[in-house]
Design an enzyme around this catalytic site. Structure first.
Site, short mmCIF file in Angstrom:
data_model
loop_
_atom_site.label_atom_id
_atom_site.label_comp_id
_atom_site.label_asym_id
_atom_site.label_seq_id
_atom_site.Cartn_x
_atom_site.Cartn_y
_atom_site.Cartn_z
N LYS A 1 45.04 -24.23 46.91
CA LYS A 1 45.50 -25.41 46.16
C LYS A 1 44.39 -26.46 46.09
CE LYS A 1 47.38 -27.43 50.41
NZ LYS A 1 48.61 -27.66 51.20
N TYR B 1 26.40 -54.25 47.58
CA TYR B 1 27.41 -55.26 47.28
C TYR B 1 27.91 -55.97 48.54
CZ TYR B 1 27.88 -53.00 42.69
OH TYR B 1 27.66 -52.48 41.46
C1 LIG Z 1 48.41 -26.86 52.40
C2 LIG Z 1 49.44 -25.98 52.96
C3 LIG Z 1 49.11 -24.95 53.85
C4 LIG Z 1 47.74 -24.79 54.44
O1 LIG Z 1 47.59 -25.70 55.50
P1 LIG Z 1 46.25 -25.70 56.38
O2 LIG Z 1 46.55 -26.62 57.49
O3 LIG Z 1 45.17 -26.20 55.48
O4 LIG Z 1 46.03 -24.30 56.80
C5 LIG Z 1 50.11 -24.08 54.23
N1 LIG Z 1 51.37 -24.23 53.77
C6 LIG Z 1 51.72 -25.24 52.94
C7 LIG Z 1 53.13 -25.36 52.50
C8 LIG Z 1 50.79 -26.15 52.52
O5 LIG Z 1 51.14 -27.15 51.70
#
Ligand SMILES: *Cc1c(COP(=O)(O)O)cnc(C)c1O
Length: 397
Positions: free
Chosen positions: A55, A287
């Site tokens: 993702k 800045y």
């Molecule tokens: C992002 C996510 C993962 C992966 O989590 P990590 O801690 O990066 O391994 C697994 N399950 C769900 C539902 C997630 O949203």
């Protein structure tokens, strides 16, 4: 074979050689494949399969090349949050098992079912939209039912679980749905020993028993994210869902460092100095003038800023390797650039500044940046901006 993914705004006309980029995120696909193999072995130790979570553009690493590399290294499943991400993988030619879980009403259920994507439901509204889409398409939808075992985010509360599983069983009998998964997600797996972990495991077992009583026989039961995969074998069930560890980062300092688990960070963020100049003592920098040169010195301009994902909270604190030493961001991080004070050291325009990488060439790590700005390594890599080219190294032909 190395592949450069250009940010969309650049076009193809003025494409520099990778090493001439203002700033670039190198993605070591050989490291990613080795991480997937290491995680897969760990999961196989308990008889579980491995889902590589890709993702959010593979946590900023570039979704399609990373997905390909993960498949090549043996990932049994890929996981995305949104259906758009899953459909983009299919459009890029990905064909294996693929789950996406973050749905809103009116989502592209039909397209997902048609593309052989496993979908997820936490509530009757979602199951209703799935069965309607499956009926319209004349096809059986593969559904993972999600239980809220204590995270208090997605998932079905225990009070509604019996009804949800019964409705899913009725849809199975009708042929519109096959429940391929029952799943949940941990709240505090990155704090080993946290009392909620055992409580969630017990609640998950209860949810599985309820699903079985409803007559469901899912192919995969899954609850483990990276920290649970690394620290809690009894949470592996049939499938582990690893994200951050695929990219070679540890979920938290409490869990350990990547090397403890045979993992190697995949992303290295490099920039090239745009300007090096002498300035007198007492000169304000960037800045707000939150930094003033303590004496006559050399300043180096690093052409990467918060538009590229360098957190503005790193002002005065972010570490960067320039001219062989760790330096600290001097003054504020601006949208496109920040400054480091080289003191008495020499450097030249075009020299490299390494913001973070695996850490074994003396550079800081994403974890160092996370500590400097009060966040987690996940956010450091995921927020790298769209205009930073991802240069994918060591892709297998
Ligand atoms: C992002 C996510 C993962 C992966 O989590 P990590 O801690 O990066 O391994 C697994 N399950 C769900 C539902 C997630 O949203």
């Amino acid at each position: 074979m190395d592949v450069v993914s250009e940010p969309s705004a650049t076009g193809t006309a003025a494409r520099p050689r990778p090493e001439a980029h203002r700033v670039r995120a190198e993605i070591d696909l050989a490291a990613l494949r080795a991480n997937v193999r290491a995680l897969r072995e760990r999961a196989a130790g308990t008889g579980a399969g491995l889902m590589a979570v890709v993702k959010a553009d593979a946590y900023g690493h570039g979704m399609v090349p990373c997905a390909r590399a993960a498949r090549r290294a043996g990932a049994d499943w890929l996981g995305t949050a949104t259906p758009e991400e899953a459909l983009a993988l299919r459009a890029a030619g990905d064909r294996g098992r693929l789950l996406c879980w973050l749905w809103t009403p009116g989502g592209p259920w039909r397209e997902a079912i048609e593309a052989d994507v496993d979908v997820s439901a936490s509530d009757p509204w979602a199951l209703g939209e799935i069965t309607a889409a499956a009926r319209a398409r004349g096809r059986t939808a593969r559904v993972h039912l999600k239980a809220d075992t204590g995270l208090g985010r997605g998932g079905c509360q225990p009070a509604g679980w019996e009804a949800l599983t019964a409705a899913a069983r009725a849809a199975e009998a009708e042929g519109t749905v096959k429940v391929t998964g029952v799943w949940s997600h941990f709240a505090c797996a990155d704090e080993p020993g946290h009392p909620s972990i055992a409580a969630q495991l017990a609640a998950f077992r209860e949810a599985l028993a309820t699903a079985a009583r409803a007559g469901l026989d899912p192919e995969v039961r899954h609850i483990a994210n990276s920290p649970a995969t690394l620290t809690l074998p009894e949470a592996h069930f049939d499938l582990v869902r690893t994200g951050v560890s695929v990219y070679g980062l540890s979920p938290s300092p409490e869990v350990g460092v990547p090397a403890d688990f045979g993992l190697r960070p995949v992303m290295t963020l490099r920039a090239r100095l745009a300007l090096v100049k002498r300035v007198p003592a007492g000169h304000g920098v960037s800045y707000g003038h939150h930094y003033t040169t303590p004496g006559e010195t050399t300043l180096a301009l690093v052409p990467a800023g918060y538009a590229d994902g360098v957190p503005r909270h790193a002002s005065g604190g972010g570490p960067v390797l320039v001219a062989g030493k760790w330096r600290t961001v001097a003054g504020r991080v601006a949208m496109d650039q920040f400054v480091v004070d080289l003191g008495g050291d020499a450097a030249a325009e075009g020299d490299e500044a390494v913001l973070f990488g695996p850490g074994d060439a003396g550079e800081p790590t994403a974890e160092d940046w996370a500590r400097a700005v009060g966040t987690i390594g996940y956010e450091i890599v995921t927020r790298i901006g769209a205009r930073v080219p991802r240069v994918h190294l060591n892709a297998e032909a």
